[in-house]
Motif scaffolding. Sequence first.
Motif, PDB file in Angstrom:
ATOM      1  N   ALA A  45       4.106   3.966   5.845  1.00 32.57           N
ATOM      2  CA  ALA A  45       3.576   2.589   6.193  1.00 32.57           C
ATOM      3  C   ALA A  45       3.071   2.904   7.641  1.00 32.57           C
ATOM      4  CB  ALA A  45       4.784   1.539   6.373  1.00 32.57           C
ATOM      5  N   GLY A  46       3.590   3.656   8.485  1.00 29.31           N
ATOM      6  CA  GLY A  46       2.965   3.838   9.863  1.00 29.31           C
ATOM      7  C   GLY A  46       1.450   4.485   9.726  1.00 29.31           C
ATOM      8  N   THR A  47       1.462   5.386   8.768  1.00 30.10           N
ATOM      9  CA  THR A  47       0.165   5.878   8.701  1.00 30.10           C
ATOM     10  C   THR A  47      -1.045   4.948   8.202  1.00 30.10           C
ATOM     11  OG1 THR A  47       1.311   8.194   8.221  1.00 30.10           O
ATOM     12  CG2 THR A  47      -0.981   7.957   7.589  1.00 30.10           C
ATOM     13  N   VAL A  48      -0.555   4.092   7.223  1.00 31.32           N
ATOM     14  CA  VAL A  48      -1.160   3.093   6.675  1.00 31.32           C
ATOM     15  C   VAL A  48      -1.843   2.290   7.953  1.00 31.32           C
ATOM     16  CG1 VAL A  48      -1.462   0.979   5.388  1.00 31.32           C
ATOM     17  CG2 VAL A  48      -0.357   2.990   4.218  1.00 31.32           C
ATOM     18  N   THR A  49      -0.954   1.691   8.767  1.00 29.21           N
ATOM     19  CA  THR A  49      -1.227   0.976   9.892  1.00 29.21           C
ATOM     20  C   THR A  49      -2.278   1.772  10.750  1.00 29.21           C
ATOM     21  OG1 THR A  49       0.870  -0.015   9.654  1.00 29.21           O
ATOM     22  CG2 THR A  49      -0.447  -0.198  11.726  1.00 29.21           C
ATOM     23  N   THR A  50      -1.908   3.092  11.024  1.00 27.56           N
ATOM     24  CA  THR A  50      -2.882   3.634  11.937  1.00 27.56           C
ATOM     25  C   THR A  50      -4.198   3.881  11.295  1.00 27.56           C
ATOM     26  OG1 THR A  50      -0.901   4.825  12.660  1.00 27.56           O
ATOM     27  CG2 THR A  50      -3.290   6.005  13.137  1.00 27.56           C
ATOM     28  N   TRP A  51      -4.291   4.037   9.999  1.00 27.18           N
ATOM     29  CA  TRP A  51      -5.710   4.274   9.216  1.00 27.18           C
ATOM     30  C   TRP A  51      -6.306   2.840   9.236  1.00 27.18           C
ATOM     31  CZ3 TRP A  51      -4.040   7.708   4.493  1.00 27.18           C
ATOM     32  CH2 TRP A  51      -3.840   9.192   5.063  1.00 27.18           C
ATOM     33  N   LEU A  52      -5.629   1.752   9.035  1.00 29.73           N
ATOM     34  CA  LEU A  52      -6.329   0.314   8.954  1.00 29.73           C
ATOM     35  C   LEU A  52      -6.942   0.178  10.362  1.00 29.73           C
ATOM     36  CD1 LEU A  52      -3.808  -1.779   7.300  1.00 29.73           C
ATOM     37  CD2 LEU A  52      -6.081  -1.384   6.443  1.00 29.73           C
ATOM     38  N   ALA A  53      -6.248   0.550  11.450  1.00 29.98           N
ATOM     39  CA  ALA A  53      -6.868   0.332  12.773  1.00 29.98           C
ATOM     40  C   ALA A  53      -7.707   1.313  13.049  1.00 29.98           C
ATOM     41  CB  ALA A  53      -5.666   0.636  13.749  1.00 29.98           C
ATOM     42  N   ARG A  54      -7.958   2.324  12.702  1.00 29.57           N
ATOM     43  CA  ARG A  54      -8.942   3.258  12.895  1.00 29.57           C
ATOM     44  C   ARG A  54     -10.131   3.054  12.159  1.00 29.57           C
ATOM     45  NH1 ARG A  54      -5.664   9.162  12.860  1.00 29.57           N
ATOM     46  NH2 ARG A  54      -4.700   8.924  15.289  1.00 29.57           N
ATOM     47  N   GLY A  55      -9.788   2.759  10.919  1.00 26.52           N
ATOM     48  CA  GLY A  55     -10.814   2.168   9.989  1.00 26.52           C
ATOM     49  C   GLY A  55     -11.599   0.892  10.687  1.00 26.52           C
ATOM     50  N   ARG A  56     -10.701   0.027  10.719  1.00 31.12           N
ATOM     51  CA  ARG A  56     -11.372  -1.127  11.390  1.00 31.12           C
ATOM     52  C   ARG A  56     -12.328  -1.004  12.661  1.00 31.12           C
ATOM     53  NH1 ARG A  56      -5.953  -3.679  11.249  1.00 31.12           N
ATOM     54  NH2 ARG A  56      -5.593  -4.494   9.087  1.00 31.12           N
ATOM     55  N   ARG A  57     -11.939  -0.296  13.589  1.00 31.61           N
ATOM     56  CA  ARG A  57     -12.686   0.297  14.546  1.00 31.61           C
ATOM     57  C   ARG A  57     -13.981   0.909  14.401  1.00 31.61           C
ATOM     58  NH1 ARG A  57      -7.762   1.498  17.163  1.00 31.61           N
ATOM     59  NH2 ARG A  57      -8.290   3.689  16.876  1.00 31.61           N
ATOM     60  N   ALA A  58     -14.024   2.022  13.413  1.00 32.10           N
ATOM     61  CA  ALA A  58     -15.129   2.490  12.993  1.00 32.10           C
ATOM     62  C   ALA A  58     -16.112   1.779  12.311  1.00 32.10           C
ATOM     63  CB  ALA A  58     -14.470   3.652  12.038  1.00 32.10           C
ATOM     64  N   MET A  59     -15.438   0.958  11.414  1.00 30.83           N
ATOM     65  CA  MET A  59     -16.284  -0.082  10.753  1.00 30.83           C
ATOM     66  C   MET A  59     -16.883  -1.103  11.679  1.00 30.83           C
ATOM     67  SD  MET A  59     -14.560  -0.767   7.007  1.00 30.83           S
ATOM     68  CE  MET A  59     -16.139  -1.961   6.396  1.00 30.83           C
ATOM     69  N   ALA A  60     -16.228  -1.420  12.802  1.00 35.51           N
ATOM     70  CA  ALA A  60     -16.749  -2.479  13.540  1.00 35.51           C
ATOM     71  C   ALA A  60     -17.910  -1.957  14.230  1.00 35.51           C
ATOM     72  CB  ALA A  60     -15.757  -2.867  14.501  1.00 35.51           C
ATOM     73  N   ALA A  61     -17.865  -0.653  14.729  1.00 35.62           N
ATOM     74  CA  ALA A  61     -19.145   0.012  15.287  1.00 35.62           C
ATOM     75  C   ALA A  61     -20.305   0.122  14.294  1.00 35.62           C
ATOM     76  CB  ALA A  61     -18.637   1.566  15.783  1.00 35.62           C
ATOM     77  N   TYR A  62     -19.956   0.254  13.115  1.00 35.45           N
ATOM     78  CA  TYR A  62     -21.037   0.478  12.079  1.00 35.45           C
ATOM     79  C   TYR A  62     -21.569  -0.853  11.651  1.00 35.45           C
ATOM     80  CZ  TYR A  62     -19.727   5.227  11.392  1.00 35.45           C
ATOM     81  OH  TYR A  62     -19.321   6.492  11.751  1.00 35.45           O
ATOM     82  N   LEU A  63     -20.853  -1.919  11.707  1.00 32.15           N
ATOM     83  CA  LEU A  63     -21.346  -3.224  11.556  1.00 32.15           C
ATOM     84  C   LEU A  63     -21.743  -4.011  12.559  1.00 32.15           C
ATOM     85  CD1 LEU A  63     -18.465  -4.324   9.216  1.00 32.15           C
ATOM     86  CD2 LEU A  63     -20.775  -3.515   8.538  1.00 32.15           C
ATOM     87  N   ALA A  64     -21.727  -3.432  13.956  1.00 29.02           N
ATOM     88  CA  ALA A  64     -22.291  -4.431  15.015  1.00 29.02           C
ATOM     89  C   ALA A  64     -23.938  -4.105  14.974  1.00 29.02           C
ATOM     90  CB  ALA A  64     -21.906  -3.516  16.168  1.00 29.02           C
TER      91      ALA A  64
ATOM     92  N   ILE B 279       0.791  -1.100  -0.075  1.00 23.07           N
ATOM     93  CA  ILE B 279      -0.059  -0.118  -0.060  1.00 23.07           C
ATOM     94  C   ILE B 279       0.954   1.124  -0.135  1.00 23.07           C
ATOM     95  CG2 ILE B 279      -1.748   1.228   1.224  1.00 23.07           C
ATOM     96  CD1 ILE B 279      -2.846  -1.211   2.359  1.00 23.07           C
ATOM     97  N   HIS B 280       2.053   1.269   0.825  1.00 25.89           N
ATOM     98  CA  HIS B 280       2.975   2.250   0.867  1.00 25.89           C
ATOM     99  C   HIS B 280       3.489   2.402  -0.632  1.00 25.89           C
ATOM    100  CE1 HIS B 280       6.388   4.766   1.653  1.00 25.89           C
ATOM    101  NE2 HIS B 280       7.190   3.705   1.143  1.00 25.89           N
ATOM    102  N   ARG B 281       4.005   1.498  -1.051  1.00 21.14           N
ATOM    103  CA  ARG B 281       4.483   1.685  -2.614  1.00 21.14           C
ATOM    104  C   ARG B 281       3.560   2.182  -3.655  1.00 21.14           C
ATOM    105  NH1 ARG B 281       7.083  -2.985  -1.050  1.00 21.14           N
ATOM    106  NH2 ARG B 281       5.738  -4.441  -2.339  1.00 21.14           N
ATOM    107  N   GLU B 282       2.362   1.545  -3.451  1.00 21.71           N
ATOM    108  CA  GLU B 282       1.394   1.971  -4.397  1.00 21.71           C
ATOM    109  C   GLU B 282       0.746   3.719  -4.028  1.00 21.71           C
ATOM    110  OE1 GLU B 282      -3.234   0.719  -5.696  1.00 21.71           O
ATOM    111  OE2 GLU B 282      -1.814  -0.668  -5.634  1.00 21.71           O
ATOM    112  N   THR B 283       0.634   3.925  -3.126  1.00 19.93           N
ATOM    113  CA  THR B 283       0.176   5.392  -2.574  1.00 19.93           C
ATOM    114  C   THR B 283       0.912   6.256  -2.208  1.00 19.93           C
ATOM    115  OG1 THR B 283      -0.631   4.710  -0.143  1.00 19.93           O
ATOM    116  CG2 THR B 283      -2.092   4.077  -2.019  1.00 19.93           C
ATOM    117  N   GLY B 284       2.277   5.892  -1.619  1.00 21.34           N
ATOM    118  CA  GLY B 284       3.039   7.112  -1.102  1.00 21.34           C
ATOM    119  C   GLY B 284       2.738   7.205   0.298  1.00 21.34           C
ATOM    120  N   ILE B 285       1.894   6.609   0.780  1.00 21.07           N
ATOM    121  CA  ILE B 285       1.398   7.026   2.310  1.00 21.07           C
ATOM    122  C   ILE B 285       2.498   6.275   3.056  1.00 21.07           C
ATOM    123  CG2 ILE B 285      -0.432   6.514   4.029  1.00 21.07           C
ATOM    124  CD1 ILE B 285      -2.458   6.493   1.496  1.00 21.07           C
TER     125      ILE B 285
END
Length: 170
Positions: free
Chosen positions: A137-156, A129-135
């Motif tokens: 890697a640490g930011t990718v990891t953070t966004w993945l964690a935040r996105g998963r948490r947010a989605m979990a709340a919407y999917l519960a 993802i870092h290579r493809e987007t230039g984001i």
Amino acid sequence: MRDAEDFDAFYATSARRVLAHVSMMVGSPAEAEDAVAEAYLRAWNRWSKISTYDNPEAWVRQVAYRHAVSAWRKAFNRRHAHRREHAGAHVDALGPDHVAIVAALRRIPADQRRVIVLHHLVGLSVAEIHRETGIPAGTVTTWLARGRRAMAAYLADDETRETERRPSDV
């Protein structure tokens, strides 16, 4: 003639997948179709160079995403009107889980949605993802964690949310 055959094969094996990925990243199948079509046109125009890349599909996906984002900036009001018009549209052959996931994706920030789709649906690693987007890697990891948490709340489901709100009687 060989370039045309190579491009046709590339398009045939990747177009549906790229369209699905970009559609989920941008939240609108119609806008994704436009962006992906433009990206493949650009790939065709530069195919002698693009075909030598390690991952031409990633290039097309990235160009399509950037094109969609650019279109958002140019036509912000049109996009919102389009979404309101199609908000209640029924789509055949989609299961409730698919609909719930797409709805949850639409509710999280675009950056998080993008990395969630690239990681969980496209199957890219954080480094890819870092290579493809230039984001970074640490930011990718953070966004993945935040996105998963947010989605979990919407999917519960309602029952799960209610159980989490009050302690169970033991």
